[in-house]
Each structure stands twice: as C-alpha cells, then as structure tokens.
Design a protein around this motif. Structure first.
Motif, mmCIF file in Angstrom:
data_model
loop_
_atom_site.group_PDB
_atom_site.id
_atom_site.type_symbol
_atom_site.label_atom_id
_atom_site.label_comp_id
_atom_site.label_asym_id
_atom_site.label_seq_id
_atom_site.Cartn_x
_atom_site.Cartn_y
_atom_site.Cartn_z
ATOM 1 N N ALA A 71 76.978 24.232 20.828
ATOM 2 C CA ALA A 71 76.149 23.232 21.497
ATOM 3 C C ALA A 71 76.089 23.444 22.996
ATOM 4 O O ALA A 71 75.165 22.977 23.672
ATOM 5 C CB ALA A 71 76.679 21.828 21.189
ATOM 6 N N SER A 72 77.076 24.180 23.556
ATOM 7 C CA SER A 72 77.107 24.404 24.997
ATOM 8 C C SER A 72 76.121 25.464 25.457
ATOM 9 O O SER A 72 75.901 25.616 26.661
ATOM 10 C CB SER A 72 78.522 24.818 25.421
ATOM 11 O OG SER A 72 78.918 26.001 24.739
ATOM 12 N N VAL A 73 75.529 26.228 24.531
ATOM 13 C CA VAL A 73 74.574 27.277 24.911
ATOM 14 C C VAL A 73 73.208 26.634 25.154
ATOM 15 O O VAL A 73 72.610 26.068 24.239
ATOM 16 C CB VAL A 73 74.461 28.354 23.818
ATOM 17 C CG1 VAL A 73 73.360 29.368 24.170
ATOM 18 C CG2 VAL A 73 75.789 29.064 23.628
ATOM 19 N N PRO A 74 72.688 26.704 26.378
ATOM 20 C CA PRO A 74 71.407 26.042 26.670
ATOM 21 C C PRO A 74 70.208 26.862 26.192
ATOM 22 O O PRO A 74 70.256 28.095 26.129
ATOM 23 C CB PRO A 74 71.408 25.935 28.196
ATOM 24 C CG PRO A 74 72.245 27.086 28.649
ATOM 25 C CD PRO A 74 73.294 27.294 27.591
ATOM 26 N N TYR A 75 69.135 26.174 25.863
ATOM 27 C CA TYR A 75 67.841 26.796 25.586
ATOM 28 C C TYR A 75 66.927 26.543 26.780
ATOM 29 O O TYR A 75 66.903 25.437 27.332
ATOM 30 C CB TYR A 75 67.196 26.198 24.330
ATOM 31 C CG TYR A 75 67.820 26.651 23.041
ATOM 32 C CD1 TYR A 75 67.357 27.769 22.366
ATOM 33 C CD2 TYR A 75 68.903 25.953 22.498
ATOM 34 C CE1 TYR A 75 67.934 28.188 21.178
ATOM 35 C CE2 TYR A 75 69.490 26.355 21.313
ATOM 36 C CZ TYR A 75 69.005 27.475 20.660
ATOM 37 O OH TYR A 75 69.584 27.877 19.492
ATOM 38 N N ARG A 76 66.182 27.576 27.175
ATOM 39 C CA ARG A 76 65.172 27.440 28.228
ATOM 40 C C ARG A 76 63.862 27.948 27.658
ATOM 41 O O ARG A 76 63.722 29.139 27.394
ATOM 42 C CB ARG A 76 65.573 28.219 29.468
ATOM 43 C CG ARG A 76 66.745 27.620 30.197
ATOM 44 C CD ARG A 76 66.356 26.410 31.024
ATOM 45 N NE ARG A 76 65.821 26.858 32.315
ATOM 46 C CZ ARG A 76 64.547 26.815 32.667
ATOM 47 N NH1 ARG A 76 63.636 26.367 31.823
ATOM 48 N NH2 ARG A 76 64.162 27.233 33.857
ATOM 49 N N ILE A 77 62.936 27.058 27.412
ATOM 50 C CA ILE A 77 61.666 27.394 26.772
ATOM 51 C C ILE A 77 60.550 27.194 27.782
ATOM 52 O O ILE A 77 60.487 26.157 28.451
ATOM 53 C CB ILE A 77 61.444 26.509 25.528
ATOM 54 C CG1 ILE A 77 62.584 26.731 24.514
ATOM 55 C CG2 ILE A 77 60.095 26.809 24.876
ATOM 56 C CD1 ILE A 77 62.592 25.739 23.372
ATOM 57 N N ASP A 78 59.679 28.202 27.913
ATOM 58 C CA ASP A 78 58.598 28.092 28.889
ATOM 59 C C ASP A 78 57.414 28.948 28.451
ATOM 60 O O ASP A 78 57.513 29.753 27.518
ATOM 61 C CB ASP A 78 59.063 28.503 30.282
ATOM 62 C CG ASP A 78 58.488 27.604 31.370
ATOM 63 O OD1 ASP A 78 57.309 27.202 31.238
ATOM 64 O OD2 ASP A 78 59.210 27.288 32.329
ATOM 65 N N ASN A 79 56.304 28.767 29.149
ATOM 66 C CA ASN A 79 55.087 29.525 28.874
ATOM 67 C C ASN A 79 55.329 31.018 29.081
ATOM 68 O O ASN A 79 55.974 31.429 30.040
ATOM 69 C CB ASN A 79 53.979 29.019 29.798
ATOM 70 C CG ASN A 79 52.703 29.794 29.656
ATOM 71 O OD1 ASN A 79 52.502 30.793 30.326
ATOM 72 N ND2 ASN A 79 51.820 29.330 28.783
ATOM 73 N N GLY A 80 54.774 31.841 28.173
ATOM 74 C CA GLY A 80 55.004 33.276 28.240
ATOM 75 C C GLY A 80 54.499 33.916 29.517
ATOM 76 O O GLY A 80 55.130 34.839 30.055
ATOM 77 N N ALA A 81 53.354 33.456 30.021
ATOM 78 C CA ALA A 81 52.843 34.010 31.279
ATOM 79 C C ALA A 81 53.784 33.685 32.435
ATOM 80 O O ALA A 81 53.956 34.492 33.352
ATOM 81 C CB ALA A 81 51.440 33.469 31.562
ATOM 82 N N LYS A 82 54.418 32.530 32.382
ATOM 83 C CA LYS A 82 55.354 32.150 33.442
ATOM 84 C C LYS A 82 56.598 33.035 33.403
ATOM 85 O O LYS A 82 57.106 33.456 34.449
ATOM 86 C CB LYS A 82 55.731 30.680 33.285
ATOM 87 C CG LYS A 82 56.635 30.138 34.382
ATOM 88 C CD LYS A 82 56.809 28.640 34.208
ATOM 89 C CE LYS A 82 57.823 28.078 35.202
ATOM 90 N NZ LYS A 82 58.005 26.621 35.026
ATOM 91 N N THR A 83 57.087 33.338 32.205
ATOM 92 C CA THR A 83 58.254 34.219 32.122
ATOM 93 C C THR A 83 57.892 35.628 32.592
ATOM 94 O O THR A 83 58.696 36.296 33.253
ATOM 95 C CB THR A 83 58.836 34.272 30.697
ATOM 96 O OG1 THR A 83 57.982 35.012 29.830
ATOM 97 C CG2 THR A 83 59.061 32.886 30.144
ATOM 98 N N LEU A 84 56.675 36.086 32.263
ATOM 99 C CA LEU A 84 56.217 37.388 32.759
ATOM 100 C C LEU A 84 56.174 37.395 34.279
ATOM 101 O O LEU A 84 56.607 38.358 34.933
ATOM 102 C CB LEU A 84 54.834 37.703 32.201
ATOM 103 C CG LEU A 84 54.127 38.932 32.781
ATOM 104 C CD1 LEU A 84 54.858 40.206 32.389
ATOM 105 C CD2 LEU A 84 52.674 38.994 32.322
ATOM 106 N N GLY A 85 55.661 36.307 34.872
ATOM 107 C CA GLY A 85 55.576 36.212 36.327
ATOM 108 C C GLY A 85 56.943 36.282 36.974
ATOM 109 O O GLY A 85 57.139 36.977 37.984
ATOM 110 N N GLN A 86 57.918 35.587 36.399
ATOM 111 C CA GLN A 86 59.263 35.605 36.974
ATOM 112 C C GLN A 86 59.850 37.013 36.912
ATOM 113 O O GLN A 86 60.473 37.497 37.877
ATOM 114 C CB GLN A 86 60.177 34.637 36.227
ATOM 115 C CG GLN A 86 61.578 34.553 36.788
ATOM 116 C CD GLN A 86 62.037 33.131 37.040
ATOM 117 O OE1 GLN A 86 61.845 32.261 36.216
ATOM 118 N NE2 GLN A 86 62.634 32.890 38.192
#
Length: 438
Positions: A197-212
C-alpha cells in the motif's frame, strides 16, 4: 521551528536534500566542493546533507579527481540501485510496462498487445483488460529483474485522455476517444495489483509524460519553454514553462482545423486528429483508393503508406493517393503548429510518438514552411521545431519519472499511500485547521 516566511526547519532540510540530489542526478558525479556553487548551499550544509544521504544509501562515492595543490576530491553520485520505478504506457496498440533503476537503466520490460477490432475500436481499451495487462506486466518485470516491490519509488502510468484527481478514487481518467467515462483507474489498480500500500501510483496524460521525459533527458534540455507533441493513433501535446516542473497536457488533437470537417474519434467535426492521427491518415488513404496491407497493425500500415508515397527506388512512381493525403496533412499540421506558436510562444516545439517520428522524418521541413506562413511572424521566427530524441518508448520513460519527480521533491523521502510524505505536518497546516474550526 517556524521561520518568518512560514517555512519550517523540516521544509528547509527537505529543500536542501532536494537541491543536492537533483544536482548529483542531472549534473553529477560531483565533489562536495562543487556542490556548494551548484546548489547555493554553504559548505556546512552540503556536508550535513551529503552525510545524511550517504548514511541512507541514496548517495555513494564514484571515484576521485585531482585538486590544485591539495588532496584528491571524492566524487559523489546518486546510488543507482537505491530505488526503482515502473513506467506504464497505455498506448494505441499495446500496453508497455518497464522497470528502471534510478539512472533510468531498463531492468525489465513486458508488453501486452491490445486487440483491434475496426468495427468496435473502443473495445481495445476495455478497462478490465487494460488493468489485467498492467497487473500481469508489473508482476512480470519485478519477477524478471528479481526486484522486491518494497524498493519501488512508485508506478507511473501514461494514458490517453484527461486525468482528474479525486479524494475518493485517486486519479480518474476521462478518455472520450477511448470510451473511458470517469474510469477510476488508480482505485482499480490498487485493488488488482499485488503491491504494498505504500507504493504510490502516479497517473497522467501520455503527452504530458512524454513532455517531461524530453525536457529532462531529451531534446528539451536547456530550453526555458517548449511544446511537445505526441502523434500516435491520435494527437496530443504538452506545454512546459518550467524545465524542471510538470507540464500541462493539451487536447491539441481536438483543435478545430476545418468547420464541418471530418468526424473525429471524439464525435466532433473538424478536429486536427481527424486529419493528422495515424488512424485518420490510413482511413483517408483508403478513401482515396490506397491499399494498406491486409491485417497489418497501424504502425506497419503507416510505414507502408510512407513507403508508397516516398519510394526508396528513384525509378518507382509514388503512390499518388498516399502522397496527396500526406501533403494535405503537412498543411493541417503547419496550421496546428502555428496555433501553438501564437498561443504559447514556446522556445521549441518537439515532435514525438511512434507516428510522429515516422512522419517528421519525411516532411517536417514542409510543416515548418506552413508554420512560417500561418503563424505570427515574431514568435514564429523565435521557435525551433525539431524531433524528440527519446524514441517511440518515451512515454514509458516519462511515466517512470513521475514518481521520481515526487521522490526528488520530498528530498529523497518515500511517500505513504495517497502521496503524503511521512512525518510531521508543516506549521501552517494546524493553523489553517484551527481557523476553519472556529
């Protein structure tokens, strides 16, 4: 202890740790002496922070360099194996899951195809199937690399659509083109995937992850601002105004480029995606008499279309239908890029995604000509338009660095479930609660 600006000693220590970790990660290895000017910290603060990070196993020695007239200086670096991240790309044709160490070295990879039924295209994104693919892929990469789940800094997931955080279900995905209507993806993953339960999930738009990813490690490095566009079956974009901060996802593919134009996957008429996405390109080629390979997936079919329009053999006649569709598409893209230039005046526009890398290699120069024609002259003369450098898998890399960014922001501390840092709350939090309770 609270300082005049409301920051606590704990806040200051976290910021100092963040500064040292980021300097070592992006510009290291470095000596303690070099870390002072790089972070703006005093030599005493650097020594204290480094001692903490070494004791925690986050930083290690990485050799030494000679100094002028003194003892050799010990170089430091972030310990590669002190943490791992999983990146997930929910793409148009497959779900890709990759496990990385802190240097972004790939430790393991798993892929699960998404079956495509042309009569029912939304079926490929059936939520239960996607969740099962992610669950199986996470288990596979951890098992393959023999990495215990407790070493994970988090799981990042790039998805098509708009991602909205909610207090009840975490990240909820609104994907009009994929048939996802308020899908509580974070909750579904927590229920299905066997992780602590301590492992976080970070979900976001695919284009945003590409940009980062492109800003941190690719063609965006050194730019103060950029728009990164993602071409796959559809079209998306991310605008970045802080090189180290998160970008903002743009539904650029649903910009209107033609009144009462072609029907888009979202249901509206005249969207850029209805002309420039790979799915739309292949459909327009068929309508013009083209013949994509029977049974081929979109990536193979687009490769065939480009080969037909631009044959490698100089003696072979180009496919007139494919060439006409692609030339028209270049103008639509030029108009779409011009809108990005006029709206955001970025320093760079970068093209990525599996389809973008194929298309850009063929007619990016033509697109640039249309940008100059359609955009305002001043910002158009100051934008550099080029290709991304991280290849077709960049969304997965970007997804993996979502939890890495949180890890840096917390000064190398891990988060508890729900994304909150372990430890005391800042002083202002109790003050605000007391005022609210009056």
């Amino acid at each position: 202890m609270t300082m005049r600006n409301g920051r606590t000693v704990r806040d200051l220590r976290r910021e100092n740790r963040t500064a040292v970790l980021q300097s070592l990660y992006f510009d290291g290895p470095m000596s303690r002496f070099e870390l002072g000017p790089a972070t703006g910290l005093s030599s005493g603060s650097v020594s204290n922070v480094v001692a903490e990070l070494v004791a925690e196993g986050l930083v290690e020695e990485a050799g030494s360099v000679d100094s002028a007239g003194g003892r050799p200086r010990i170089l430091l670096r972030v310990t590669p194996g002190s943490g791992c991240m999983i990146g997930v790309d929910v793409g148009e044709t497959r779900v890709r899951i990759e496990l990385f160490d802190l240097t972004l070295t790939e430790l393991a990879r798993a892929e699960r195809p998404l079956a495509v039924d042309s009569a029912h295209p939304h079926d490929r994104y059936e939520v239960g199937v996607v969740v099962d693919h992610i669950r199986e892929g996470i288990a596979e990469v951890l098992r393959s690399a023999e990495v215990p789940a407790e070493r994970l800094l988090g799981v990042g997931v790039g998805v098509p659509g708009i991602v909205a955080p909610t207090p009840e279900d975490g990240a909820v995905v609104h994907g009009q083109t994929t048939g996802w209507d308020a899908v509580p993806l974070e909750r579904l993953l927590r229920e299905a995937v066997d992780l602590p339960a301590s492992v976080p999930y970070r979900i976001d738009n695919g284009a945003k992850t590409l940009g980062q990813a492109e800003m941190w490690f690719g063609a965006g490095r050194g730019a103060s601002s950029a728009v990164v566009v993602l071409f796959g079956s559809g079209v998306g974009a991310c605008v970045v105004t802080d090189p180290m901060g998160p970008g903002r996802a743009l539904e650029w593919g649903h910009l209107k480029v033609r009144v009462r134009g072609r029907r888009c996957r979202c249901g509206a008429l005249g969207c850029l995606e209805a002309y420039a996405g790979a799915e739309a390109l292949l459909e327009r080629w068929r309508e013009a008499g083209g013949k994509p390979p029977a049974g081929a997936d979109e990536e193979t079919a687009l490769t065939s279309m480009l080969a037909a329009a631009y044959p490698a053999d100089p003696g072979t006649e180009p496919d007139a239908a494919a060439l006409a569709v692609l030339e028209e598409t270049a103008e639509y893209l030029g108009a779409g890029f011009a809108d990005l230039v006029n709206l955001f005046q970025p320093e760079r526009i970068l093209v990525g995604g599996w389809a973008g890398l194929q298309l850009g290699a063929r007619f990016l120069e033509t697109v640039k000509g249309y940008v100059a024609e359609y955009a305002l002259a001043y910002p158009a003369a100051r934008v550099a338009i080029g290709m991304g450098r991280l290849g077709p898998d960049a969304v997965t890399v970007g997804a993996a660095i979502l939890p890495l960014a949180d890890f840096f922001a917390l000064g190398g501390r891990r988060t508890e479930a729900g994304g909150e840092a372990a430890g005391e709350q800042p002083a202002w939090a109790s003050t605000v609660r007391d005022r609210a309770a009056r």
